[in-house]
Design an enzyme around this catalytic site. Structure first.
Site, PDB file in Angstrom:
ATOM      1  CE  LYS A  23      -3.610   2.376   2.509  1.00 14.73           C
ATOM      2  NZ  LYS A  23      -4.648   2.271   3.527  1.00 14.73           N
ATOM      3  CE  LYS A  76      -6.179   2.007  -0.606  1.00 14.39           C
ATOM      4  NZ  LYS A  76      -6.477   2.185   0.763  1.00 14.39           N
TER       5      LYS A  76
END
Ligand code: PBG
Length: 350
Positions: free
Chosen positions: A218, A272
């Protein structure tokens, strides 16, 4: 005389057209594209509603819908309407929803205690979906940012987001969520060692079958802006998340993060943001060959939705193309705010 020896010697590996084999015009790539059925036959990747996860925002109240200004078409929904939306997801063939809370600012605190309240919004929404008997997976984020007074994913001591103390809080949050009936816990906080801590607490607590989808790679991204509006943390966040989320320039580091989370007990991993990070999705899926998800985040949604509103991009075609790109990059599935619209379109096409 053999057949071979009767061929003109100089042209031994040429076609009747005189072109070398394996080249134009014996090879014409367009032949396989000549009609819809032919294109179907040779399609390498496909998109289906089964590949989509629908993220939803929960708000307090009853029969309440509150639009998210920076995400046209997305609304925060009260628990009763979340259940209706989950029914719609089932009807559309979407296998799972991911729930995020809009927390009343009065319930935010330095110690994020609302995260461990068994009656908080996401726990109530989870119970309500389960009580409706819906056959759908429920994914809950494990991170403190919707609950902290400073909008960070972890606990703040001085000016440091403290790792190990945060892990202890995340474990409490995870147990409350598992107890509420969450099928999948998705730690999105990027603390070190949190997967191991959560996994062992789940095992010890009788939640052996609760899956973990770790936000393993992330990035500290500007594309999360509209999400922070949606959950109401934008106004609270002080500073940025670069001491825990990854540097957008790194990719070897993503592989280390994924390897660690898998070794600590993650069942699935996530990359992400999505479209700007498809190279990371490709590397992760090829390297580990484990279920790899990608999140088409709020800012990606906002960019596309704004262009659709202006009539600058064709909504249906661009939406589907953007989602198919994730499949091509190796993603098992995509978290996307387009999930219901895309699923409706895909249904109409088949
Ligand atoms: C919370 C969380 C965020 C997102 C998912 N979980 C925001 C953040 O890390 O700041 C982003 C989702 C999106 O932008 O759509 N940790």
């Amino acid at each position: 005389m053999s057949i071979r020896s009767r061929l003109p010697a100089a042209n031994a590996d040429a076609t009747s057209t005189g072109a070398p084999a394996g080249q134009f015009p014996s090879v014409r790539m367009r032949r396989n594209r000549k009609a819809p059925w032919a294109r179907e036959l040779v399609a390498e990747h496909r998109l289906s509603a089964r590949d989509l996860i629908w993220p939803m925002f929960v708000i307090a109240g009853k029969d309440k819908r509150v639009p998210v200004a920076s995400m046209p078409g997305v609304e925060r929904l009260s628990v009763d309407l979340i259940v209706e939306a989950a029914k719609e997801a089932v009807a559309l063939g979407i296998p799972a929803v991911a729930l995020f809370p809009f927390t009343d600012p009065a319930k935010r605190s330095d110690d994020a205690r609302e995260a461990f309240n068994a009656d908080n919004l996401v726990c109530r929404a989870t119970r309500a979906i389960k009580a409706a008997g819906l056959d759908i997976g429920i994914i809950l984020d494990v991170a403190l940012d919707p609950y902290t007074s400073h909008g960070h994913d972890g606990l703040l001591v001085g000016d440091e987001i403290v790792n190990d103390e945060t892990n202890a809080a995340l474990v409490k949050q995870a147990l409350v969520q598992a107890e509420a009936g969450a099928d999948v816990l998705a730690p999105s906080d990027m603390m070190d060692g949190r997967i191991a801590a959560i996994r062992s607490a789940l095992e010890a607590g009788g939640f052996q079958n609760t899956q973990i989808m770790s936000y393993a790679a992330k990035y500290a991204s500007a594309f999360y802006g509209p999400f922070r509006d949606a959950v109401g943390s934008a106004g609270f966040l002080k500073g940025d998340k670069r001491t825990y989320q990854m540097d957008p320039g790194n990719t070897d580091e993503a592989l280390r993060e994924v390897a660690l989370d898998l070794s600590e007990g993650a069942d699935m991993v996530m990359v992400k943001p999505g479209l700007p990070y498809l190279d990371v999705v490709r590397r992760v899926s090829e390297t580990f060959k484990v279920p790899t998800f990608a999140y088409q985040v709020s800012g990606e949604y906002a960019m596309l939705a704004a262009a659709f509103e202006k009539g600058w991009l064709d909504e249906e075609k661009t939406m589907i193309e953007s989602l198919l790109a994730f499949r091509r990059a190796g993603a098992s599935g995509v978290l996307t705010y387009f999930a219901p619209k895309a699923a409706r379109l895909l249904k109409a096409q088949h």
